[in-house]
Design an enzyme around this catalytic site. Structure first.
Site, short mmCIF file in Angstrom:
data_model
loop_
_atom_site.label_atom_id
_atom_site.label_comp_id
_atom_site.label_asym_id
_atom_site.label_seq_id
_atom_site.Cartn_x
_atom_site.Cartn_y
_atom_site.Cartn_z
CG HIS A 23 -1.95 -1.00 1.18
ND1 HIS A 23 -3.32 -0.72 0.48
CD2 HIS A 23 -2.06 -2.39 1.44
CE1 HIS A 23 -3.97 -1.77 0.71
NE2 HIS A 23 -3.14 -2.90 1.05
CG ASP A 56 0.21 9.31 -0.17
OD1 ASP A 56 0.23 8.13 0.26
OD2 ASP A 56 -0.82 10.33 0.14
#
Ligand code: GDG
Length: 493
Positions: A175, A388
């Site tokens: 993730h 991110d």
């Protein structure tokens, strides 16, 4: 073997979607709170829809972890899938979770190697906890189950599972970003971590950038032993005769639920209240866990520059920054909070005038409806992480913007930029002047352009939602890989 929709799913992540806190006045002696962060937001609707089991840490340390069974059985019945806890000792929490996971892998994989603390004692705890997770999974998994392990805390779990004789299909999903070789190779434990990843059957990445970085690392670490071949949308790595599938699966959100929740009377009323409170000004919104990867300090500096370079913005805009407490046991995060609060004070001190206060700062997690109202009320979302994996907030902002009039300013270093960049205003979060100019442009954007961009953004978010994502991963995890592939490649050499 049954195909993926009928195979039982065992999801494994460091955290369960709930955190238990001791509460003697509650039945069973425990109180459950919702877990924070993108992984929990994304996976909870998938497990709700599909059923199955979620194995993870309930936030308790072993010394406390008695009498959990009854509480978890009640919670499992309420939530619609089975919650199975893994207990950690206080020392493991410190060295595995706070230490190796969040002081080594987290900064390094976000390209911030100078923030990494390569303390030698952390890795042994990481291996120990991965072994502990594997022992719990091994007790629960049948050979036909799909075991889906999530994120950087549990990279070495597959190796441990294999050594326990588990034969189920093992999927790993990362993730966070995967860094390029220049950065990954700095990791003192690069060999066991890389070998740990290769023990899975399928590795899922958020973007092509991350998958390609992984392959570049594989080329350096494994050199001549490596064969890479494409197959459908996947790449197949053959290492020592074993095949590992690599896929790119950009995670989405439960867009339909977001739209429904954003349209309720309660959210609409709250949205109106938020708008009335700023008295005709435009709202610029930042929403992040308080984390140095999210670029909050640079964003505040950019907002200060925007007010200096574009004085017409004064009295006309308010920046609402929601910072959700995160990893508060790590000193770096506590220092960051102080620096952010210092900056907010400085900027408000410099510009507050005749009742106009430029920044509203919220340091807590808001109830879901309030969060949605903030999304709806905001004219501009300012999402500027330094790096991110994806950034779900960007997608949630679009899904909640029912009137289609919001502007998304998005860091080019968020994974979400690969899907949303064409219709957002993309920025380099390190370029303070560039972000300042984007703020001005976003606030001045003509209505017709806002609507056209937001309509395209919403369409992308809706089409590639979290169910599409989970389905793509599980399908790729359940596919039988053609056994002839390695042979074909050998023959072609
Ligand atoms: C990791 C990766 C990747 C935020 N404030 C409140 C609140 N939130 C929720 C948001 C969103 C989640 O937290 C944050 O998700 P992000 O994706 O933005 O960021 P991370 O937590 O860092 O997630 C990330 C993600 O995993 C999934 O793969 O996208 O790149 O870093 O859902 O809505 N929720 C509530 N109140 C708040 O004040 N209720």
């Amino acid at each position: 073997m049954p195909d993926q929709p009928t195979r039982r799913l065992i999801t494994v992540s460091n955290r369960l979607p709930i955190v238990l806190r001791r509460a003697p006045d509650h039945p069973g002696g425990w109180r459950a709170e919702g877990g924070a962060g993108g992984l929990v937001s994304a996976l909870t609707p998938v497990l709700r829809a599909r059923g199955g089991e979620w194995i993870g840490w309930a936030g308790t340390v072993e010394e406390d972890a008695v009498d959990l069974d009854q509480t978890l059985a009640v919670l499992s019945a309420e939530i619609g899938f089975t919650l199975t806890p893994v207990a950690l000792t206080a020392d493991q929490r410190d060295k595995f979770y706070l230490g190796f996971s969040n002081e080594v892998i987290w900064p390094l994989f976000h390209d911030l190697q100078s923030r990494a603390n390569f303390a030698p004692s952390y890795f042994a705890a990481y291996e120990e906890v991965n072994r502990r997770f594997a022992a719990v999974i091994a007790r629960r998994a049948d050979p036909d189950d799909l075991v889906w392990v999530h994120d950087y805390h549990l990279i070495n779990t597959a190796q441990e599972l294999r050594s326990l004789g588990v034969t189920s299909s093992l999927i790993f999903f990362l993730h966070i970003p995967f860094p390029p070789p220049d950065i990954f190779l700095k990791l003192p434990w690069r060999a066991p971590i890389f070998a740990g990843m290769l023990a899975y059957d399928l590795l899922g990445f958020l973007t092509a950038r991350d998958r390609d970085n992984f392959i570049a690392c594989a080329q350096q670490i494994l050199a001549s032993e490596l064969v890479v071949e494409s197959w459908d949308d996947l790449l197949i790595l053959t290492v020592d005769g074993r095949q590992v599938r690599l896929g790119v699966f950009p995670i989405g959100i439960d867009a339909a639920s977001f739209e429904r929740a954003a349209a309720t009377r309660e959210t609409t009323d709250l949205t109106r209240q938020l708008r009335m409170a700023v008295d005709g000004q435009q709202i610029i919104l930042g929403v992040d866990r308080l984390d140095y990867t999210k670029g909050i300090e640079q964003r505040l500096e950019a907002f200060r520059h925007a007010l200096q370079r574009h004085p017409e913005l004064r009295h006309r805009v308010t920046l609402v920054q929601i910072a959700v407490p995160s990893r508060t046991d790590i000193p770096e995060y506590r220092n960051l909070k102080q620096r952010i609060e210092g900056l907010v004070g400085e900027i408000n001190g410099e510009f507050t005038h005749l009742g106009w206060v430029p920044i509203q700062y919220i340091y807590r997690s808001l109830p879901f409806t309030e969060l949605l109202a903030h999304f709806r009320a905001a004219d501009v979302a300012l999402i500027t992480p330094l790096k991110d994996g994806m950034n779900l907030v960007a997608k949630e902002y679009c899904a909640a913007h029912l009137d289609q009039q919001g502007v998304l300013i998005l860091s080019e270093f968020a994974g979400a930029a690969a899907q949303l960049g064409a219709h957002a205003l993309t920025v380099n979060p390190y370029d303070i002047d560039g972000v300042a100019d984007a703020i001005s442009e976003g606030c001045r954007m003509p209505l017709i352009e806002r609507v056209a961009r937001m309509a395209a953004l919403r369409e992308s978010v809706r089409t590639h939602d979290v169910f599409w994502w989970a389905d793509s991963v599980l399908r790729a995890g359940a596919l039988p890989v053609p056994g002839t592939l390695a042979t074909t490649l050998d023959e072609g050499e």
